[in-house]
Design a protein around this motif. Sequence first.
Motif, PDB file in Angstrom:
ATOM      1  N   LEU A   1      13.848   6.106  -1.626  1.00 47.10           N
ATOM      2  CA  LEU A   1      13.947   6.845  -2.730  1.00 47.10           C
ATOM      3  C   LEU A   1      14.928   8.071  -2.747  1.00 47.10           C
ATOM      4  CD1 LEU A   1      11.927   7.536  -5.103  1.00 47.10           C
ATOM      5  CD2 LEU A   1      11.013   9.361  -3.687  1.00 47.10           C
ATOM      6  N   ASP A   2      15.751   7.789  -3.992  1.00 49.47           N
ATOM      7  CA  ASP A   2      16.857   9.130  -4.034  1.00 49.47           C
ATOM      8  C   ASP A   2      16.389   9.824  -5.177  1.00 49.47           C
ATOM      9  OD1 ASP A   2      17.900   7.678  -6.310  1.00 49.47           O
ATOM     10  OD2 ASP A   2      18.922   6.413  -5.133  1.00 49.47           O
ATOM     11  N   GLY A   3      17.374  10.912  -5.555  1.00 48.12           N
ATOM     12  CA  GLY A   3      17.122  11.800  -6.530  1.00 48.12           C
ATOM     13  C   GLY A   3      17.203  11.037  -7.991  1.00 48.12           C
ATOM     14  N   LYS A   4      17.839   9.810  -8.318  1.00 52.69           N
ATOM     15  CA  LYS A   4      18.065   9.585  -9.661  1.00 52.69           C
ATOM     16  C   LYS A   4      16.740   8.879  -9.770  1.00 52.69           C
ATOM     17  CE  LYS A   4      20.853   6.501 -12.532  1.00 52.69           C
ATOM     18  NZ  LYS A   4      22.267   5.788 -12.336  1.00 52.69           N
ATOM     19  N   MET A   5      16.191   7.830  -8.685  1.00 53.62           N
ATOM     20  CA  MET A   5      14.905   7.142  -8.968  1.00 53.62           C
ATOM     21  C   MET A   5      14.016   8.034  -9.181  1.00 53.62           C
ATOM     22  SD  MET A   5      15.537   4.508  -5.775  1.00 53.62           S
ATOM     23  CE  MET A   5      13.902   3.789  -5.696  1.00 53.62           C
ATOM     24  N   LEU A   6      13.867   9.161  -8.294  1.00 49.14           N
ATOM     25  CA  LEU A   6      12.827  10.129  -8.548  1.00 49.14           C
ATOM     26  C   LEU A   6      12.609  10.760  -9.932  1.00 49.14           C
ATOM     27  CD1 LEU A   6      10.345  11.770  -7.317  1.00 49.14           C
ATOM     28  CD2 LEU A   6      12.142  13.381  -6.507  1.00 49.14           C
ATOM     29  N   LYS A   7      13.644  11.099 -10.612  1.00 49.48           N
ATOM     30  CA  LYS A   7      13.891  11.461 -11.921  1.00 49.48           C
ATOM     31  C   LYS A   7      13.521  10.451 -12.936  1.00 49.48           C
ATOM     32  CE  LYS A   7      14.917  15.901 -11.068  1.00 49.48           C
ATOM     33  NZ  LYS A   7      13.883  17.000 -11.448  1.00 49.48           N
ATOM     34  N   GLY A   8      13.857   9.322 -12.550  1.00 46.09           N
ATOM     35  CA  GLY A   8      13.520   8.308 -13.350  1.00 46.09           C
ATOM     36  C   GLY A   8      12.160   7.910 -13.650  1.00 46.09           C
ATOM     37  N   LEU A   9      11.366   8.228 -12.506  1.00 43.79           N
ATOM     38  CA  LEU A   9       9.847   8.318 -12.486  1.00 43.79           C
ATOM     39  C   LEU A   9       9.071   9.477 -12.879  1.00 43.79           C
ATOM     40  CD1 LEU A   9       9.779   6.329  -9.212  1.00 43.79           C
ATOM     41  CD2 LEU A   9       9.098   5.418 -11.143  1.00 43.79           C
TER      42      LEU A   9
ATOM     43  N   LEU B   1       9.915  16.437 -11.309  1.00 45.00           N
ATOM     44  CA  LEU B   1       9.442  16.452  -9.794  1.00 45.00           C
ATOM     45  C   LEU B   1      11.036  16.574  -9.122  1.00 45.00           C
ATOM     46  CD1 LEU B   1       6.479  16.349  -8.535  1.00 45.00           C
ATOM     47  CD2 LEU B   1       7.004  14.134  -7.890  1.00 45.00           C
ATOM     48  N   GLU B   2      10.624  17.548  -8.183  1.00 49.78           N
ATOM     49  CA  GLU B   2      11.660  17.414  -7.048  1.00 49.78           C
ATOM     50  C   GLU B   2      11.445  16.878  -5.814  1.00 49.78           C
ATOM     51  OE1 GLU B   2      14.756  18.687  -8.076  1.00 49.78           O
ATOM     52  OE2 GLU B   2      14.080  19.521 -10.021  1.00 49.78           O
TER      53      GLU B   2
ATOM     54  N   PHE C   1       0.851  -1.117  -0.091  1.00 49.38           N
ATOM     55  CA  PHE C   1       0.019   0.074  -0.011  1.00 49.38           C
ATOM     56  C   PHE C   1       0.871   1.371   0.101  1.00 49.38           C
ATOM     57  CE2 PHE C   1      -3.793  -2.485   2.173  1.00 49.38           C
ATOM     58  CZ  PHE C   1      -4.436  -2.519   1.015  1.00 49.38           C
ATOM     59  N   GLN C   2       1.936   1.353   0.776  1.00 47.96           N
ATOM     60  CA  GLN C   2       2.950   2.377   0.674  1.00 47.96           C
ATOM     61  C   GLN C   2       3.413   2.508  -0.574  1.00 47.96           C
ATOM     62  OE1 GLN C   2       5.365   1.165   4.420  1.00 47.96           O
ATOM     63  NE2 GLN C   2       4.875   3.533   5.122  1.00 47.96           N
ATOM     64  N   ALA C   3       4.163   1.454  -1.452  1.00 43.50           N
ATOM     65  CA  ALA C   3       4.447   1.697  -2.613  1.00 43.50           C
ATOM     66  C   ALA C   3       3.567   2.297  -3.642  1.00 43.50           C
ATOM     67  CB  ALA C   3       4.993   0.304  -3.060  1.00 43.50           C
ATOM     68  N   ALA C   4       2.309   1.718  -3.729  1.00 43.55           N
ATOM     69  CA  ALA C   4       1.566   2.100  -4.659  1.00 43.55           C
ATOM     70  C   ALA C   4       0.899   3.818  -4.319  1.00 43.55           C
ATOM     71  CB  ALA C   4       0.205   1.468  -4.388  1.00 43.55           C
ATOM     72  N   ALA C   5       1.093   4.134  -2.964  1.00 42.63           N
ATOM     73  CA  ALA C   5       0.780   5.505  -2.741  1.00 42.63           C
ATOM     74  C   ALA C   5       1.919   6.371  -3.132  1.00 42.63           C
ATOM     75  CB  ALA C   5       0.412   5.591  -1.289  1.00 42.63           C
ATOM     76  N   ILE C   6       3.137   6.077  -2.900  1.00 41.69           N
ATOM     77  CA  ILE C   6       4.184   6.972  -3.107  1.00 41.69           C
ATOM     78  C   ILE C   6       4.505   7.041  -4.700  1.00 41.69           C
ATOM     79  CG2 ILE C   6       6.185   5.357  -3.048  1.00 41.69           C
ATOM     80  CD1 ILE C   6       6.215   9.034  -1.644  1.00 41.69           C
ATOM     81  N   LEU C   7       4.330   5.962  -5.243  1.00 43.09           N
ATOM     82  CA  LEU C   7       4.417   6.078  -6.994  1.00 43.09           C
ATOM     83  C   LEU C   7       3.233   7.030  -7.540  1.00 43.09           C
ATOM     84  CD1 LEU C   7       5.138   2.258  -7.584  1.00 43.09           C
ATOM     85  CD2 LEU C   7       6.338   4.123  -8.301  1.00 43.09           C
ATOM     86  N   ASP C   8       1.839   6.672  -6.983  1.00 41.71           N
ATOM     87  CA  ASP C   8       1.235   7.605  -7.195  1.00 41.71           C
ATOM     88  C   ASP C   8       1.156   9.026  -6.951  1.00 41.71           C
ATOM     89  OD1 ASP C   8      -0.858   5.748  -8.666  1.00 41.71           O
ATOM     90  OD2 ASP C   8      -2.378   6.557  -7.257  1.00 41.71           O
ATOM     91  N   ALA C   9       1.998   9.456  -5.849  1.00 42.23           N
ATOM     92  CA  ALA C   9       2.259  10.753  -5.419  1.00 42.23           C
ATOM     93  C   ALA C   9       3.343  11.305  -6.427  1.00 42.23           C
ATOM     94  CB  ALA C   9       2.713  10.823  -4.275  1.00 42.23           C
ATOM     95  N   ILE C  10       4.276  10.522  -6.921  1.00 40.09           N
ATOM     96  CA  ILE C  10       5.279  10.671  -7.903  1.00 40.09           C
ATOM     97  C   ILE C  10       4.659  10.952  -9.377  1.00 40.09           C
ATOM     98  CG2 ILE C  10       7.346  10.097  -8.895  1.00 40.09           C
ATOM     99  CD1 ILE C  10       8.081   8.605  -6.460  1.00 40.09           C
ATOM    100  N   LEU C  11       3.960  10.060  -9.902  1.00 38.76           N
ATOM    101  CA  LEU C  11       3.419  10.071 -10.930  1.00 38.76           C
ATOM    102  C   LEU C  11       2.230  11.037 -11.365  1.00 38.76           C
ATOM    103  CD1 LEU C  11       3.341   6.431 -11.545  1.00 38.76           C
ATOM    104  CD2 LEU C  11       5.032   8.012 -12.577  1.00 38.76           C
ATOM    105  N   MET C  12       1.623  11.418 -10.235  1.00 38.49           N
ATOM    106  CA  MET C  12       0.413  12.477 -10.390  1.00 38.49           C
ATOM    107  C   MET C  12       0.442  13.335  -9.203  1.00 38.49           C
ATOM    108  SD  MET C  12      -2.120  13.705 -11.633  1.00 38.49           S
ATOM    109  CE  MET C  12      -1.981  12.778 -13.108  1.00 38.49           C
ATOM    110  N   PRO C  13       1.283  14.504  -9.205  1.00 39.35           N
ATOM    111  CA  PRO C  13       1.509  15.336  -8.278  1.00 39.35           C
ATOM    112  C   PRO C  13      -0.060  16.116  -7.587  1.00 39.35           C
ATOM    113  CG  PRO C  13       3.073  15.678  -9.910  1.00 39.35           C
ATOM    114  CD  PRO C  13       2.185  14.636 -10.520  1.00 39.35           C
TER     115      PRO C  13
END
Length: 206
Positions: free
Chosen positions: A174-182, A186-187, A20-32
Amino acid sequence: MTDSNFIGMLPDIEESRRIFQAAAILDAILMPEWEYRYYSYNAHWDENEQMASMRDGEGDHYFALFQPNGLIIKGFDQRFNQVHGPHDVLQGVPNEFEGFLREPAFIMDVTTFCTWKLQGSQAWSASKELDAEAYKLLHVLNGKADYYYAWATEYYEISLDRSLVQRIFDIEPLDGKMLKGLNEELEFADLEEDIQEIGYPVKRED
């Protein structure tokens, strides 16, 4: 497939929390924009309680409450509204989850499935035997990264790095490279509130 087969394959409580946490953080990254997301997670719902939810914007939803004594999930799938009413599916819920049943935010009067697992129990339980299709909203729990990847690429109409999705489901910080890859736009600063609410681990560069 009956519910005894489907809920029998559900992961344990701690793995469910991670999914559930993984799905939530991915949604937060993909859909601000929060109102367009499906999955959310609140690691600070109440003292010693965490809450996961899904809303599709059209009425279908689930709420999952993590308590020290276990995990309970209720959901509403409009396709089964006339078949699986709340009276039957909420019968037999243990007293340990009484507070969950009284929580207005969980919209208990519209419920088509409910399942729970007490700490120390070997199996998930439900009051009413349902077909696996009635639990479709919970397929992320069994499908994990594969399910989320297939769903998100279609729903958000984007290309995704499958390996990054898996790393998030592995709860890799989650690090900066992962964040930019997704999401290259987003910062970390844009995600601070979500990171705190979801409780997802991060690794910041010095």
